[in-house]
Write a protein that holds these residues in place. Sequence first.
Motif, mmCIF file in Angstrom:
data_model
loop_
_atom_site.group_PDB
_atom_site.id
_atom_site.type_symbol
_atom_site.label_atom_id
_atom_site.label_comp_id
_atom_site.label_asym_id
_atom_site.label_seq_id
_atom_site.Cartn_x
_atom_site.Cartn_y
_atom_site.Cartn_z
ATOM 1 N N LYS A 197 5.997 26.552 -23.873
ATOM 2 C CA LYS A 197 6.928 26.105 -24.918
ATOM 3 C C LYS A 197 6.420 26.494 -26.295
ATOM 4 O O LYS A 197 7.199 26.948 -27.163
ATOM 5 C CB LYS A 197 7.102 24.587 -24.827
ATOM 6 N N THR B 148 13.940 24.287 -23.458
ATOM 7 C CA THR B 148 13.992 23.035 -22.711
ATOM 8 C C THR B 148 13.532 23.279 -21.274
ATOM 9 O O THR B 148 13.682 24.388 -20.746
ATOM 10 C CB THR B 148 15.406 22.435 -22.719
ATOM 11 N N MET C 47 19.988 20.989 -26.730
ATOM 12 C CA MET C 47 20.203 22.413 -26.533
ATOM 13 C C MET C 47 21.550 22.697 -25.865
ATOM 14 O O MET C 47 22.247 23.644 -26.208
ATOM 15 C CB MET C 47 19.083 23.042 -25.697
ATOM 16 N N LYS D 85 17.818 28.992 -25.618
ATOM 17 C CA LYS D 85 18.942 29.400 -26.444
ATOM 18 C C LYS D 85 18.488 30.592 -27.266
ATOM 19 O O LYS D 85 17.559 30.496 -28.076
ATOM 20 C CB LYS D 85 19.370 28.248 -27.361
ATOM 21 N N GLN E 53 14.557 18.049 -25.040
ATOM 22 C CA GLN E 53 15.373 19.076 -25.697
ATOM 23 C C GLN E 53 16.619 19.460 -24.883
ATOM 24 O O GLN E 53 17.426 20.274 -25.343
ATOM 25 C CB GLN E 53 14.523 20.328 -25.941
ATOM 26 N N SER F 6 8.487 29.166 -28.603
ATOM 27 C CA SER F 6 9.066 28.615 -29.832
ATOM 28 C C SER F 6 8.710 29.455 -31.052
ATOM 29 O O SER F 6 9.377 29.374 -32.089
ATOM 30 C CB SER F 6 8.593 27.169 -30.035
ATOM 31 N N GLU G 194 16.065 30.110 -30.229
ATOM 32 C CA GLU G 194 16.416 28.987 -31.090
ATOM 33 C C GLU G 194 15.944 27.643 -30.548
ATOM 34 O O GLU G 194 15.695 26.714 -31.316
ATOM 35 C CB GLU G 194 17.945 28.959 -31.287
ATOM 36 N N ASN G 195 15.852 27.527 -29.213
ATOM 37 C CA ASN G 195 15.430 26.253 -28.637
ATOM 38 C C ASN G 195 14.915 26.497 -27.226
ATOM 39 O O ASN G 195 15.279 27.489 -26.580
ATOM 40 C CB ASN G 195 16.584 25.251 -28.614
#
Length: 791
Positions: A480, A493, A534, A620, A530, A484, A490-491
């Motif tokens: 993660k 999860t 998301m 995303k 998230q 990131s 953008e995201n």
Amino acid sequence: MFTNYIKVAFRKLNRHKSYAAINTVSLSMGIACAVLIFSLVKYHLSFEDFHTGKDRIFRIYSELHGEKIAYNTGVPNPMGQAFRTEYTVAEAVGRIAFLPKRVVSLPSNSRFEEDIAFADPEFFAIFNFPLIEGSASHAMQGQNAALITEQLARKYFGDSDAIGQTLRIDDSLMVQVTGVLANLPANTDFRSQIFVPFASLQRHSPWMVEKDWWLSVNKEMQCFVRLKPGISAASVNTTVLPAISNTHYDKEASKYFRFKLQPLADVHFNMELRGKTDKKNLRTFAWVGFFLVLTACINFVNLATAQAVARSREIGVRKVLGSQRGALFWQFMTETAVIATGALVVAVALAYLSVPVVNQLFEINLSINPFKDPYLLAFLGSLLAVVVFCSGAYPGLILARFQPVVALKGKLTQSSSRGFSLRKGLVVGQFAISQLLIIGALVMTSQLRYSQQANMGFEKDAIVIVPVPDNQKSKITSLKSELSRLSTIENVTFFDTPPASDAIGSSNIQFDTRPEQEPFTIAIKAVDDQYVPMFKMPLLAGRNLNPSDTIREYLLNETAIKALGLKTMDDAIGKTATINGRRGTVVGVVKDFHFRSLRTAIEPLCMTTRGEVYGSCGLKINLSDMSSTIARLQTEWSKIYPSSIFTYRFMDEDVERLYKLDNMLLRLIQTFAAMAIFVGCLGLYGLVSFMATQKTKEIGVRKVLGAKTSDVLWLFGKEFLQLLLIAFLLSAPLGYWLTNNWLRDFAYHIEPGPGIFVLAIVITVIVAFFTVGFRSVKASLANPVKTLRSE
């Protein structure tokens, strides 16, 4: 005599080439479809029929009794041991756990993605999967043993001996090949090619085999039994399995957890228990095949009776020279048999050439070889006999009963041949079948478009899903953190299943201080904090989950709140709930979203953090530079999981996968509808051509008197237009009833409006117009001087 029949038949067909060609093409297309459908149905009905004592083999499945009964192919892990040791009704009990898409590494550092099965040794005493190398009694002894198929042995080790070779599974399990299985037959649903002892599951996936954990049901944890001779499934269902529930659950839980035996023959077809093929679809295919052959036979009868008048003088001469009705009848039947036999040969060739397309469409391994398949050979012989009789009997009787005096004087008309009204009825029937298939195709297309374009209640665009081979907290945190940092992501999860998936578990629920469990089941999703933002799932009350795994928190959906009987959503916030044996606090309520396909109504759902079962990562992404983003994603992912295989898919692919079987059925129906129209138009063209020949003088006179091409076109078209409208009046109500029955399988579906039925008749009329119009215009453009002189 028979030799003479054949000689005359070939002479007639050579003289009337268009008649022979139209009938051969239409019959061959209809028979080819029938052969493909027969082979497809037989293939599916043959699944698991090669096992010894197959009638005594059953799978134990779970019935979860809430407000309604939920079915699960899995059972609690201790079920197999309890059934084996506490009761004596079974010869063998075999547990098996399926783990798809695991990474297998070889000593050469080559890596492959394979489906792994962890199985008890008794599994191979129940099923006929023979070993070609190794000892059946010792191959699965010890936790480090492994069986692989001959295909996999050749893939991994070439011509080298596979016995004794080592394999590494997911970096967590080292095994040694102790046996080689014969390649799995095509007609089995067991597709795993690596089998590892069930005891090894404790080292690979300990969460699946928690000791005495009766409150968890995993669809991949299955148990098969072979009952002793004389022991019926009904007696086990009514005595043994209820006793197991009563013994291992308290009073309330035993009402919820119930178990039944599923016959092996039902495993492939039971869609409630993850079957591969619905028997309703097979019945639909069979009916479609029947209608296509019927349509081709109608063509034959129509053209043959239309030609009856043209052959009247021939029949008259034959009768004057002493021919009997029986001889004339068998002469025509021989002509029919010659055409049908030629069509059968062409049809088998067409079916054979179509097999790769069918295999790709259905993802199966179908083969067609009548010389090696006695059932197919018998079917072809029976089909040929039926086609010859249905196509030739009535026209043969019509020809054989002509009166020689009337026939020789040329006074025989269509009405006196009694074929005209029959042909009208057959044309109506033929186009009613075509319109029925068109209506079905249009409704299915509309429903599937609606299903795939409907608002599912979550964001699905520009979301990529990658696997998480190892869900250790440290690796998930590292992945993660690295992802990131990428500006195009953008995201991020982590979760066990995406928002829409059929692979979702369920459990009972005990809410707050209520003394008893709720009378419904609740679906469970393991997600991180998230997941909700998301996928843009609106929170209607409370807050989102905290990222911590140590404090149990739950998010419920609107349907769960309603099922609990709460007046407002805020009434659930802060209350405790025990779900899947774990007590936690309800911290929020999310808006309902479709977490299964639109076939299923939205059910109660809870989401909670549980890192040890995260198997996927959703991202995303910015689609402006997708190829670069995927490449960088692969680089970062491979740093965390260097010994695993990187794969990715888009979220919208998961949604499409929910309707995979429906899309297959739709493509077949569309193909069959097109073929039915084509066959119908062939017959229509033949009929119009014959009518044009019969009306040559009439058309010439009309042209001399000033008739236009449009007038001639209307002369031919008005009768067929009336017949098409009658066919529509017959097919529309039946189509409405059939499509509504199919739509009932969807909890959320379209309502077939008049537009679909209008479109169906418009399509049919347009196709028929061009068919009739082409031949009519050709007739109208003929020089009337020449046509009248020739008459």
